[in-house]
Scaffold this active site. Structure first.
Site, PDB file in Angstrom:
ATOM      1  N   ARG A  30      41.939  13.004 -38.362  1.00  0.00           N
ATOM      2  CA  ARG A  30      40.746  12.376 -39.528  1.00  0.00           C
ATOM      3  C   ARG A  30      40.614  13.083 -40.728  1.00  0.00           C
ATOM      4  O   ARG A  30      41.343  14.121 -40.827  1.00  0.00           O
ATOM      5  CB  ARG A  30      39.433  12.084 -38.526  1.00  0.00           C
ATOM      6  N   TYR A 165      32.804  31.194 -41.847  1.00  0.00           N
ATOM      7  CA  TYR A 165      33.771  30.053 -42.585  1.00  0.00           C
ATOM      8  C   TYR A 165      34.279  30.659 -43.672  1.00  0.00           C
ATOM      9  O   TYR A 165      35.592  30.694 -43.974  1.00  0.00           O
ATOM     10  CB  TYR A 165      32.993  28.796 -42.870  1.00  0.00           C
ATOM     11  N   ALA A 166      33.283  31.259 -44.500  1.00  0.00           N
ATOM     12  CA  ALA A 166      33.914  32.184 -45.885  1.00  0.00           C
ATOM     13  C   ALA A 166      35.098  33.360 -45.497  1.00  0.00           C
ATOM     14  O   ALA A 166      35.848  33.584 -46.140  1.00  0.00           O
ATOM     15  CB  ALA A 166      32.599  32.678 -46.599  1.00  0.00           C
TER      16      ALA A 166
HETATM   17  P1  NAP Z   1      36.908  16.947 -40.446  1.00  0.00           P
HETATM   18  O1  NAP Z   1      36.766  15.552 -40.926  1.00  0.00           O
HETATM   19  O2  NAP Z   1      35.868  17.664 -39.604  1.00  0.00           O
HETATM   20  O3  NAP Z   1      38.440  17.037 -39.757  1.00  0.00           O
HETATM   21  C1  NAP Z   1      38.927  17.983 -38.894  1.00  0.00           C
HETATM   22  C2  NAP Z   1      40.053  17.589 -37.850  1.00  0.00           C
HETATM   23  O4  NAP Z   1      40.504  18.806 -37.194  1.00  0.00           O
HETATM   24  C3  NAP Z   1      39.534  16.750 -37.022  1.00  0.00           C
HETATM   25  O5  NAP Z   1      40.268  15.847 -36.422  1.00  0.00           O
HETATM   26  C4  NAP Z   1      39.229  17.817 -35.690  1.00  0.00           C
HETATM   27  O6  NAP Z   1      39.213  17.377 -34.517  1.00  0.00           O
HETATM   28  C5  NAP Z   1      40.342  18.776 -35.865  1.00  0.00           C
HETATM   29  N1  NAP Z   1      40.010  20.088 -35.259  1.00  0.00           N
HETATM   30  C6  NAP Z   1      39.266  20.657 -34.947  1.00  0.00           C
HETATM   31  N2  NAP Z   1      39.395  21.670 -34.447  1.00  0.00           N
HETATM   32  C7  NAP Z   1      40.823  21.749 -34.162  1.00  0.00           C
HETATM   33  C8  NAP Z   1      41.616  22.578 -33.402  1.00  0.00           C
HETATM   34  N3  NAP Z   1      41.351  23.545 -32.683  1.00  0.00           N
HETATM   35  N4  NAP Z   1      42.952  22.277 -33.515  1.00  0.00           N
HETATM   36  C9  NAP Z   1      43.341  21.151 -34.036  1.00  0.00           C
HETATM   37  N5  NAP Z   1      42.587  20.203 -34.682  1.00  0.00           N
HETATM   38  C10 NAP Z   1      41.247  20.439 -34.803  1.00  0.00           C
HETATM   39  O7  NAP Z   1      37.315  17.909 -41.620  1.00  0.00           O
HETATM   40  P2  NAP Z   1      37.823  17.921 -43.020  1.00  0.00           P
HETATM   41  O8  NAP Z   1      36.716  17.655 -43.992  1.00  0.00           O
HETATM   42  O9  NAP Z   1      38.867  16.809 -43.028  1.00  0.00           O
HETATM   43  O10 NAP Z   1      38.262  19.216 -43.196  1.00  0.00           O
HETATM   44  C11 NAP Z   1      39.865  19.541 -43.181  1.00  0.00           C
HETATM   45  C12 NAP Z   1      40.056  21.033 -43.726  1.00  0.00           C
HETATM   46  O11 NAP Z   1      39.681  21.017 -45.013  1.00  0.00           O
HETATM   47  C13 NAP Z   1      39.407  22.019 -42.751  1.00  0.00           C
HETATM   48  O12 NAP Z   1      39.987  23.145 -42.705  1.00  0.00           O
HETATM   49  C14 NAP Z   1      38.094  22.257 -43.814  1.00  0.00           C
HETATM   50  O13 NAP Z   1      37.680  23.597 -43.721  1.00  0.00           O
HETATM   51  C15 NAP Z   1      38.773  22.142 -45.017  1.00  0.00           C
HETATM   52  N6  NAP Z   1      37.924  21.863 -46.247  1.00  0.00           N
HETATM   53  C16 NAP Z   1      37.067  20.846 -46.384  1.00  0.00           C
HETATM   54  C17 NAP Z   1      35.996  20.535 -47.075  1.00  0.00           C
HETATM   55  C18 NAP Z   1      35.359  19.390 -47.239  1.00  0.00           C
HETATM   56  O14 NAP Z   1      34.364  19.214 -48.204  1.00  0.00           O
HETATM   57  N7  NAP Z   1      35.479  18.302 -46.281  1.00  0.00           N
HETATM   58  C19 NAP Z   1      36.062  21.540 -48.142  1.00  0.00           C
HETATM   59  C20 NAP Z   1      36.786  22.607 -48.220  1.00  0.00           C
HETATM   60  C21 NAP Z   1      37.759  22.913 -47.075  1.00  0.00           C
HETATM   61  P3  NAP Z   1      37.888  16.720 -33.849  1.00  0.00           P
HETATM   62  O15 NAP Z   1      37.902  15.341 -34.121  1.00  0.00           O
HETATM   63  O16 NAP Z   1      38.092  16.723 -32.218  1.00  0.00           O
HETATM   64  O17 NAP Z   1      36.774  17.290 -34.366  1.00  0.00           O
END
Ligand code: NAP
Length: 257
Positions: A30, A165-166
């Site tokens: 997702r 996280y940071a």
């Molecule tokens: P998200 O919507 O929470 O999606 C994260 C996905 O990673 C989920 O499908 C989750 O599975 C999966 N996941 C969690 N733990 C895992 C593990 N141990 N092994 C494999 N998969 C795992 O997050 P997102 O916003 O798309 O974020 C994606 C990346 O971008 C992350 O690294 C996040 O830190 C980074 N990021 C996001 C933002 C933002 O504003 N959204 C900003 C900066 C950086 P589940 O469905 O089981 O949880």
């Protein structure tokens, strides 16, 4: 127009930028990972969608054209990482692209942060990137080519309530730059992307007042979408980006300005 530029432009226009490349995207079930998987497939790659939630990974993979493969992967588990990388290589005979996107947050003020909150985030967001990069680098070094794109965060520079996280995301920057130096001689590039505020499940849980504060910091005046990040990943994963390595690229609508 130079021949290289002409070829690149043709590939961009035809959706063939990543034709026949094999890619693994972690956390592809997702959010940003799903957006990256869709974009890489749209550009011609075969995408292995790896996520701790196998149902989501499989659903995304089967909706891609060309269809991808959905696999369960917990990136914090070294042997699972090794197995997913090995399976991809065994199945296709190559691994061209690794996108380390899986991430979690467990926010709390430093003085209230539990040991578990700290360890969980470091295990997934930093150690997971190490496990996958180590496994993929063994194949890419031998192949003499490869692209690794690591999803860090604007938070790597420090953000209230996100010490864990940071720290993890700053670690990803250091890991990416070191891997870039070590793997350059094998023509493997490694870059880190730092999204700002992207509209996904991760940010939808943020209280409204804080969300409004964050949005007000974005000069381009809107939250990012997964596609905004995916477009940069696809370019960095392509042959066209072969002279870019060790970079830390913000994708945040000017968030850090
Ligand atoms: P998200 O919507 O929470 O999606 C994260 C996905 O990673 C989920 O499908 C989750 O599975 C999966 N996941 C969690 N733990 C895992 C593990 N141990 N092994 C494999 N998969 C795992 O997050 P997102 O916003 O798309 O974020 C994606 C990346 O971008 C992350 O690294 C996040 O830190 C980074 N990021 C996001 C933002 C933002 O504003 N959204 C900003 C900066 C950086 P589940 O469905 O089981 O949880």
């Amino acid at each position: 127009m130079t021949p290289t530029f002409r070829v690149g432009l043709r590939a961009l226009l035809s959706g063939d930028l990543l034709k026949d490349k094999v890619a693994i995207v972690t956390g592809a079930g997702r959010g940003i990972g799903e957006g990256i998987a869709r974009k890489l497939a749209q550009d011609g790659a075969i995408v292995i969608c790896a996520d701790v939630n196998e149902t989501d990974a499989t659903a995304v993979a089967s909706s891609l054209r060309p269809a991808g493969i959905g696999v369960r992967l917990d990136v914090s588990n070294a042997s699972e990482c090794d197995a997913v990388v090995k399976d991809a290589h065994d199945r296709y005979g190559r691994l061209d692209i690794l996108v380390n996107n899986a991430g979690i947050n467990r926010d709390a003020m430093l003085h209230k942060m539990s040991d578990d909150q700290w360890h969980q985030v470091i295990a997934v967001d930093l150690t997971g990137v190490f496990f996958m990069t180590r496994a993929a680098s063994r194949i890419m070094r031998t192949a003499g080519s490869g692209r690794i794109v690591n999803i860090s965060s604007a938070s790597w520079m420090g953000n209230i309530g996100q010490a864990n996280y940071a720290a993890a995301k700053a670690g990803v920057v250091g890991l990416s730059r070191t891997a870039a130096k070590e793997l350059a001689r094998s023509q493997v590039t490694v870059n880190a992307l730092c999204p700002g505020f992207i509209d996904t499940t991760m940010t939808r849980g943020i209280p409204d007042a804080i969300r409004e504060q964050q949005l007000a910091k974005i000069p381009l005046g809107r939250a990012g979408q997964p596609a905004d990040v995916a477009a940069v990943v696809a370019f960095l994963a392509s042959d066209e980006a072969g002279y870019i390595t060790g970079e830390v690229i913000n994708v945040g609508g000017g968030y850090i300005l």
